[in-house]
Design a protein around this motif. Structure first.
Motif, PDB file in Angstrom:
ATOM      1  N   ASP A  53       0.768  -1.219  -0.121  1.00 58.91           N
ATOM      2  CA  ASP A  53      -0.117   0.081   0.060  1.00 58.91           C
ATOM      3  C   ASP A  53       0.868   1.167   0.168  1.00 58.91           C
ATOM      4  O   ASP A  53       0.267   2.218   0.347  1.00 58.91           O
ATOM      5  N   GLY A  54       2.060   0.905  -0.544  1.00 60.68           N
ATOM      6  CA  GLY A  54       2.996   2.134  -0.646  1.00 60.68           C
ATOM      7  C   GLY A  54       4.085   1.986   0.767  1.00 60.68           C
ATOM      8  O   GLY A  54       5.153   2.525   0.540  1.00 60.68           O
ATOM      9  N   SER A  55       3.883   1.113   1.695  1.00 59.07           N
ATOM     10  CA  SER A  55       4.786   0.894   2.413  1.00 59.07           C
ATOM     11  C   SER A  55       4.634  -0.616   3.370  1.00 59.07           C
ATOM     12  O   SER A  55       3.510  -0.324   4.035  1.00 59.07           O
ATOM     13  N   LYS A  56       5.188  -1.390   2.957  1.00 61.24           N
ATOM     14  CA  LYS A  56       4.994  -2.762   3.719  1.00 61.24           C
ATOM     15  C   LYS A  56       5.490  -2.691   5.176  1.00 61.24           C
ATOM     16  O   LYS A  56       5.051  -3.753   5.939  1.00 61.24           O
ATOM     17  N   ASN A  57       6.351  -1.983   5.666  1.00 63.37           N
ATOM     18  CA  ASN A  57       6.863  -1.992   6.946  1.00 63.37           C
ATOM     19  C   ASN A  57       5.880  -1.799   7.997  1.00 63.37           C
ATOM     20  O   ASN A  57       6.261  -1.889   9.296  1.00 63.37           O
ATOM     21  N   ASP A  58       4.730  -0.837   7.626  1.00 62.70           N
ATOM     22  CA  ASP A  58       3.966  -0.961   8.718  1.00 62.70           C
ATOM     23  C   ASP A  58       2.594  -1.859   8.797  1.00 62.70           C
ATOM     24  O   ASP A  58       1.654  -1.392   9.312  1.00 62.70           O
ATOM     25  N   ASN A  59       2.557  -2.826   7.715  1.00 61.13           N
ATOM     26  CA  ASN A  59       1.659  -3.530   7.884  1.00 61.13           C
ATOM     27  C   ASN A  59       1.344  -4.478   9.066  1.00 61.13           C
ATOM     28  O   ASN A  59       2.324  -4.926   9.753  1.00 61.13           O
ATOM     29  N   ALA A  60       0.289  -4.899   9.130  1.00 62.09           N
ATOM     30  CA  ALA A  60      -0.136  -5.971  10.386  1.00 62.09           C
ATOM     31  C   ALA A  60       0.299  -7.323   9.822  1.00 62.09           C
ATOM     32  O   ALA A  60       0.403  -7.598   8.498  1.00 62.09           O
ATOM     33  N   PRO A  61       0.696  -8.251  10.765  1.00 65.79           N
ATOM     34  CA  PRO A  61       1.181  -9.672  10.416  1.00 65.79           C
ATOM     35  C   PRO A  61       0.138 -10.109   9.477  1.00 65.79           C
ATOM     36  O   PRO A  61      -1.014  -9.966   9.693  1.00 65.79           O
ATOM     37  N   LEU A  62       0.616 -11.328   8.836  1.00 62.39           N
ATOM     38  CA  LEU A  62      -0.359 -12.176   7.900  1.00 62.39           C
ATOM     39  C   LEU A  62      -0.785 -13.434   8.963  1.00 62.39           C
ATOM     40  O   LEU A  62       0.026 -14.196   9.333  1.00 62.39           O
ATOM     41  N   PRO A  63      -1.996 -13.390   9.301  1.00 61.04           N
ATOM     42  CA  PRO A  63      -2.368 -14.765  10.326  1.00 61.04           C
ATOM     43  C   PRO A  63      -2.622 -15.851   9.227  1.00 61.04           C
ATOM     44  O   PRO A  63      -2.861 -15.794   7.811  1.00 61.04           O
ATOM     45  N   GLY A  64      -2.269 -17.021   9.836  1.00 62.49           N
ATOM     46  CA  GLY A  64      -2.455 -18.366   8.969  1.00 62.49           C
ATOM     47  C   GLY A  64      -4.067 -18.705   9.079  1.00 62.49           C
ATOM     48  O   GLY A  64      -4.684 -18.165   9.763  1.00 62.49           O
ATOM     49  N   LYS A  65      -4.191 -19.826   8.416  1.00 62.96           N
ATOM     50  CA  LYS A  65      -5.369 -20.623   8.298  1.00 62.96           C
ATOM     51  C   LYS A  65      -6.007 -21.074   9.688  1.00 62.96           C
ATOM     52  O   LYS A  65      -5.196 -21.286  10.803  1.00 62.96           O
ATOM     53  N   GLY A  66      -7.031 -20.322  10.091  1.00 60.78           N
ATOM     54  CA  GLY A  66      -7.885 -20.422  11.445  1.00 60.78           C
ATOM     55  C   GLY A  66      -7.296 -19.731  12.346  1.00 60.78           C
ATOM     56  O   GLY A  66      -7.913 -19.783  13.556  1.00 60.78           O
ATOM     57  N   LEU A  67      -6.479 -18.587  12.344  1.00 59.39           N
ATOM     58  CA  LEU A  67      -5.908 -17.484  13.106  1.00 59.39           C
ATOM     59  C   LEU A  67      -6.675 -16.140  13.111  1.00 59.39           C
ATOM     60  O   LEU A  67      -7.346 -16.122  11.682  1.00 59.39           O
ATOM     61  N   SER A  68      -6.656 -15.557  13.843  1.00 62.32           N
ATOM     62  CA  SER A  68      -7.461 -14.240  13.758  1.00 62.32           C
ATOM     63  C   SER A  68      -6.475 -13.129  13.905  1.00 62.32           C
ATOM     64  O   SER A  68      -5.358 -13.133  14.547  1.00 62.32           O
ATOM     65  N   LEU A  69      -6.745 -12.112  13.249  1.00 64.59           N
ATOM     66  CA  LEU A  69      -5.920 -10.654  13.381  1.00 64.59           C
ATOM     67  C   LEU A  69      -7.097  -9.661  14.336  1.00 64.59           C
ATOM     68  O   LEU A  69      -7.961  -9.273  13.730  1.00 64.59           O
ATOM     69  N   ASN A  70      -6.198  -9.648  15.433  1.00 64.10           N
ATOM     70  CA  ASN A  70      -7.060  -8.605  16.435  1.00 64.10           C
ATOM     71  C   ASN A  70      -6.458  -7.328  16.642  1.00 64.10           C
ATOM     72  O   ASN A  70      -5.365  -7.239  16.756  1.00 64.10           O
ATOM     73  N   ARG A  71      -7.206  -6.235  16.973  1.00 60.81           N
ATOM     74  CA  ARG A  71      -6.837  -5.113  17.409  1.00 60.81           C
ATOM     75  C   ARG A  71      -6.685  -4.967  18.780  1.00 60.81           C
ATOM     76  O   ARG A  71      -7.599  -5.262  19.343  1.00 60.81           O
ATOM     77  N   PHE A  72      -5.558  -4.374  19.201  1.00 64.55           N
ATOM     78  CA  PHE A  72      -5.418  -4.282  20.721  1.00 64.55           C
ATOM     79  C   PHE A  72      -4.682  -2.770  20.991  1.00 64.55           C
ATOM     80  O   PHE A  72      -3.396  -2.767  20.177  1.00 64.55           O
ATOM     81  N   PRO A  73      -5.223  -2.145  21.988  1.00 63.98           N
ATOM     82  CA  PRO A  73      -6.228  -2.212  22.554  1.00 63.98           C
ATOM     83  C   PRO A  73      -7.664  -1.798  21.926  1.00 63.98           C
ATOM     84  O   PRO A  73      -7.431  -1.301  20.633  1.00 63.98           O
ATOM     85  N   ASP A  74      -8.540  -2.290  22.287  1.00 62.03           N
ATOM     86  CA  ASP A  74      -9.766  -2.113  21.462  1.00 62.03           C
ATOM     87  C   ASP A  74     -10.114  -0.725  21.068  1.00 62.03           C
ATOM     88  O   ASP A  74      -9.949   0.013  22.171  1.00 62.03           O
ATOM     89  N   GLY A  75     -10.376  -0.362  20.046  1.00 59.18           N
ATOM     90  CA  GLY A  75     -10.551   0.956  19.829  1.00 59.18           C
ATOM     91  C   GLY A  75      -9.403   2.305  19.611  1.00 59.18           C
ATOM     92  O   GLY A  75      -9.490   3.331  19.249  1.00 59.18           O
TER      93      GLY A  75
END
Length: 92
Positions: A42-64
């Motif tokens: 998206d212009g910078s891969k350095n700040d991307n969230a990690p890639l979850p594997g099958k059956g895993l979740s990507l969660n925001r923390f802390p909420d909001g």
């Protein structure tokens, strides 16, 4: 809104296995939130969230909390939690 959360579950037919940008919009089309994860450029891969594997979740923390840096705001989890915005990645 405090006490509320959203779970988004997408099949592999909707996501790129290497990464993606997911945008959450309200009914007027205004962007509420977005996350770029994995190797999506998206212009910078350095700040991307990690890639979850099958059956895993990507969660925001802390909420909001949003620093504008997805690698800081998101983490991989084995379970869907009730306190975070969750992106369950079912690819691979």
């Amino acid at each position: 809104m405090p006490g509320l959360f959203t779970v988004v579950e997408l099949s592999s037919s909707h996501l790129n296995n290497d990464g993606e940008t997911v945008i959450l919009k309200d009914t007027t089309g205004a962007i509420i939130d977005h996350v770029t994860f994995g190797a999506f450029d998206d212009g910078s891969k350095n700040d991307n969230a990690p890639l979850p594997g099958k059956g895993l979740s990507l969660n925001r923390f802390p909420d909001g909390h949003d620093t504008g840096n997805d690698v800081v705001d998101w983490f991989i989890s084995k379970q869907v939690t009730h306190c975070t915005l969750v992106l369950r990645h079912l690819c691979h």
